[in-house]
Motif scaffolding. Sequence first.
Motif, PDB file in Angstrom:
ATOM      1  N   VAL A   1       0.847  -1.184   0.000  1.00 44.26           N
ATOM      2  CA  VAL A   1       0.000   0.000   0.000  1.00 44.26           C
ATOM      3  C   VAL A   1       0.890   1.244   0.000  1.00 44.26           C
ATOM      4  N   LEU A   2       2.089   1.068   0.567  1.00 41.20           N
ATOM      5  CA  LEU A   2       3.001   2.201   0.613  1.00 41.20           C
ATOM      6  C   LEU A   2       3.680   2.358  -0.740  1.00 41.20           C
ATOM      7  N   PRO A   3       3.417   3.431  -1.431  1.00 40.65           N
ATOM      8  CA  PRO A   3       4.010   3.611  -2.751  1.00 40.65           C
ATOM      9  C   PRO A   3       5.482   3.983  -2.638  1.00 40.65           C
ATOM     10  N   LEU A   4       6.216   3.733  -3.718  1.00 38.68           N
ATOM     11  CA  LEU A   4       7.631   4.092  -3.707  1.00 38.68           C
ATOM     12  C   LEU A   4       7.805   5.598  -3.836  1.00 38.68           C
ATOM     13  N   THR A   5       6.931   6.213  -4.601  1.00 40.83           N
ATOM     14  CA  THR A   5       7.019   7.663  -4.790  1.00 40.83           C
ATOM     15  C   THR A   5       5.798   8.305  -4.147  1.00 40.83           C
ATOM     16  N   GLU A   6       5.895   9.556  -3.887  1.00 34.36           N
ATOM     17  CA  GLU A   6       4.794  10.291  -3.276  1.00 34.36           C
ATOM     18  C   GLU A   6       3.591  10.280  -4.233  1.00 34.36           C
ATOM     19  N   PRO A   7       2.434   9.787  -3.800  1.00 36.00           N
ATOM     20  CA  PRO A   7       1.292   9.742  -4.712  1.00 36.00           C
ATOM     21  C   PRO A   7       0.718  11.133  -4.964  1.00 36.00           C
ATOM     22  N   GLY A   8       0.267  11.371  -6.185  1.00 39.95           N
ATOM     23  CA  GLY A   8      -0.365  12.646  -6.511  1.00 39.95           C
ATOM     24  C   GLY A   8      -1.745  12.717  -5.896  1.00 39.95           C
TER      25      GLY A   8
ATOM     26  N   LEU B   1      -3.843  -6.226  -6.827  1.00 39.90           N
ATOM     27  CA  LEU B   1      -3.622  -4.883  -7.386  1.00 39.90           C
ATOM     28  C   LEU B   1      -3.502  -3.805  -6.305  1.00 39.90           C
ATOM     29  N   VAL B   2      -3.621  -4.208  -5.051  1.00 38.37           N
ATOM     30  CA  VAL B   2      -3.287  -3.281  -3.969  1.00 38.37           C
ATOM     31  C   VAL B   2      -1.758  -3.121  -3.881  1.00 38.37           C
ATOM     32  N   LEU B   3      -1.031  -4.100  -4.396  1.00 38.61           N
ATOM     33  CA  LEU B   3       0.434  -3.962  -4.463  1.00 38.61           C
ATOM     34  C   LEU B   3       0.777  -2.835  -5.428  1.00 38.61           C
ATOM     35  N   ASN B   4       1.829  -2.106  -5.120  1.00 43.16           N
ATOM     36  CA  ASN B   4       2.217  -1.052  -6.051  1.00 43.16           C
ATOM     37  C   ASN B   4       2.915  -1.654  -7.271  1.00 43.16           C
ATOM     38  N   ASP B   5       3.107  -0.843  -8.300  1.00 48.93           N
ATOM     39  CA  ASP B   5       3.633  -1.364  -9.565  1.00 48.93           C
ATOM     40  C   ASP B   5       5.013  -1.992  -9.409  1.00 48.93           C
TER      41      ASP B   5
END
Length: 339
Positions: free
Chosen positions: A7-14, A171-175
Amino acid sequence: MDGSLGVLPLTEPGPRSWQRSLADAVRDPAELVALLNLPAEFAARALDAARGFPLLVPRSYLERMVPGNPRDPLLLQVLPVDRECQPVDGFHEDAVGEGLSRIVPGLLRKYPGRALMIATGACAVHCRYCFRRHYPYGQEPRRLDEWEPAFAALEADDSIHEVLLSGGDPLVLNDARLEHLVARLESIRHLKRLRIHTRLPIVLPNRVTVELIDLLKRTRLQPWVVVHSNHAAEIAGDCANALRTLVEAGIPILNQAVLLRGVNDSVDALAELSEKLVDLGVLPYYLHQLDRVAGAAHFEVPIDRGVELIELVRRRLPGYAVARYVREIPGERCKTPLA
Ligand SMILES: *Cc1c(COP(=O)(O)O)cnc(C)c1O
Ligand code: SF4
């Protein structure tokens, strides 16, 4: 369920990102009830059930509910109710004997030729009828290296040609996390297909991004995406656009539904769902008889009634628009057809 992985994205989500929408989902029954103009006692009655399996519903899904209607078919799928806490004979924590199919952590092997990965325990919505609502996700792999026994088991069995990513919702996993899983699966020569079982295109449609489609198009594995919608009212606005985007990308999309009392147990509801799907190019795949999981007894529709309903749908729609009505029987080598 466990929301810490992916759930924690690698980059700051827009501000409009799906991660932001997920973080912003409604988790408090009192807020849900207030937003829908329902009597406050609904929230009080939700508290006990929500303690074991918390309320979770994205705002985009909530916007497709009709305010003031306590029988809204979308609301019934997500609102905790006190009946969930009453034990009912025949309804168990592990309704389909999954404990027996778990060959190594994170990997279930039940049917010939395919294996299922519990890619994460997290979801974007908590469906009250979920057959994995008591699944011991805490025992499954989290760090990437913890997946190695599962990859080794897949590598060692060249009769497996297809891997299903399930959960929770993969799909809750980040890319980045998905990319890693897919790359590792691609390196296993005998794997040919990658199937993703997900409810996100339905409940959190902004998860369907250009980057996600790219990822699915790039892999040497043939992707199949199985979405999970139970009612035509779910397939509106952004959700319809997300499904259209997936279809236009050339990815085969199937739908599975669960037959649920009060939600879709009528010929009209089932036929409308099928029509909405096929109009978008999505094929109805399965209509599941409810798995008898503890807490979901009030959703059960008798099998006789299910058979009758699907036969009536068959008389109304083209053959390809009629889902296969099936049930899961522990120990069987495939889902058991009911009609
Ligand atoms: C349902 C299920 C599958 C997939 O079955 P299909 O009939 O191929 O859709 C695979 N593995 C497990 C453990 C399942 O429960
Ligand atoms: S999205 Fe799927 S796994 Fe998650 S709660 Fe709903 S039915 Fe269960």
